[in-house]
Design an enzyme around this catalytic site. Structure first.
Site, short mmCIF file in Angstrom:
data_model
loop_
_atom_site.label_atom_id
_atom_site.label_comp_id
_atom_site.label_asym_id
_atom_site.label_seq_id
_atom_site.Cartn_x
_atom_site.Cartn_y
_atom_site.Cartn_z
N ASP A 4 10.83 -8.65 5.91
CA ASP A 4 10.57 -10.07 5.63
C ASP A 4 11.75 -10.94 6.06
O ASP A 4 12.33 -11.68 5.25
CB ASP A 4 10.29 -10.29 4.14
CG ASP A 4 9.02 -9.60 3.67
OD1 ASP A 4 8.13 -9.38 4.50
OD2 ASP A 4 8.93 -9.29 2.47
N GLU A 62 -0.66 -12.40 2.39
CA GLU A 62 0.58 -12.82 1.76
C GLU A 62 1.53 -13.38 2.83
O GLU A 62 1.18 -13.48 4.00
CB GLU A 62 1.25 -11.66 1.02
CG GLU A 62 1.57 -10.45 1.88
CD GLU A 62 2.04 -9.25 1.07
OE1 GLU A 62 2.12 -9.34 -0.17
OE2 GLU A 62 2.34 -8.21 1.69
#
Length: 326
Positions: A36, A204
């Site tokens: 991420d 997400e």
């Protein structure tokens, strides 16, 4: 079903053609682990890459391709948010607003909906320079969303800002925020901007990028973050999709006009060759390359353990108002 009568070799050829549309990641040398990621290029030309784990680990380089060197973390010791998971922080998002860098981070534990998005501020990006400011958004088991994977985007004016967040449950939500010096205040107008209605709602990591008069919502879709390539359907592991809108608050639709709140999303990058499960994406504008999509991925020639996640990036080529990678 239409392909059921095709020879196996022809199916394999078709699959190869489909995979070939996605380019391999740009080069990375040095410390290339990331998950991420968030990438920022400082005015002096130094690149900073922020990552899940190590209290938001910081790596730096003089080139996007590296060599990257570890240089500390955003938070020291633990987040001031008193919640399980405050010593292993997730999903950084870094914005530069009026002379201050804001690093959003997530506090949670795997599978839990008891979560929070906090943030820290700095004027230099360097490890040791960050001030932990605490909570912006929280969630509990009674919330419609999970408060992780925060991202901030500018709206139509200098003082119009939005935060988006979410993972599984009812997926992606957005609210207005006010930014005053070092302080970020959530200020209402909460609403859903992305939803996968099927299965376990595998959507997400919303990242909204403003380009000209349009806003692009990039999303991570599919299975994450424990994999078995022998059994996981290749089209159902992490991949990156996009929807867009002429309003930062939505509604967002994909290239076929399907609403992002109804499972819509045009695929930007998916598994191909040894590149497996790309996701956790963001975008920034580089004075060398132009607009760049960055992300993490796994290399099947190395392995698919979490600790083997690598930094990936590609230049964006905008075609008819939609991003393609080169």
């Amino acid at each position: 079903m239409l392909f059921s009568a095709f020879p196996a070799f022809l199916l394999a050829s078709l699959a190869s053609v489909a995979r070939a549309q996605y380019p391999d990641p740009g080069a990375c040398s040095g410390y290339c682990f990331t998950h991420d990621p968030a990438v920022v290029k400082r005015a002096d030309g130094k690149y900073f890459r922020f990552s899940t784990l190590d209290l938001i680990g910081i790596s730096t380089a003089d080139s996007l391709a590296g060599p990257w060197t570890q240089s500390g973390s955003v938070i020291q010791g633990a987040s001031i948010i008193n919640m399980d998971g405050n010593t292993v922080l997730w999903a950084p998002d870094v914005s530069y607003i009026r002379g201050i860098y804001y690093c959003l981070y997530s506090v949670s534990t795997s599978g839990s909906q008891t979560s929070a998005i906090g943030y820290a501020t700095s004027t230099t990006l360097e490890s040791g320079s960050w001030t932990d400011q605490g909570i912006i958004v929280t969630s509990t088991s009674s919330s419609p969303y999970n408060a992780i994977d925060g991202n901030i985007v500018n709206g139509t004016g200098d003082n119009e800002w939005y935060i988006q967040w979410g993972s599984y449950w009812n997926n992606i939500y957005q609210a207005r925020v006010a930014i005053d010096g070092e302080y970020v205040f959530r200020s209402g107008n909460e609403h859903q901007i992305g939803y996968e209605p099927s299965g376990s709602h595998q959507m997400e990591g919303a990242f909204i990028w403003k380009r000209d008069s349009l806003w692009y919502q990039f999303l991570s879709r599919g299975i994450c973050c424990t994999y078995d390539p022998d059994t996981d359907p290749i089209d159902q592991v992490y991949h990156i999709t996009v929807c867009r809108s002429d309003n930062p608050a939505g509604p967002y639709v994909d290239q076929d006009g399907v609403a992002c709140t109804d499972g819509g999303g045009t695929i930007v990058l998916a598994s191909h060759g040894n590149v497996y499960a790309p996701g956790g994406q963001g975008v920034f504008t580089d004075d060398v390359y132009g607009d760049v999509l960055y992300y993490h991925y796994l290399d099947l020639s190395v392995g698919v353990a979490y600790s083997q996640s690598k930094f990936g990036w590609n230049v964006i080529n905008w075609v008819d108002g939609w991003p393609t990678l080169v």
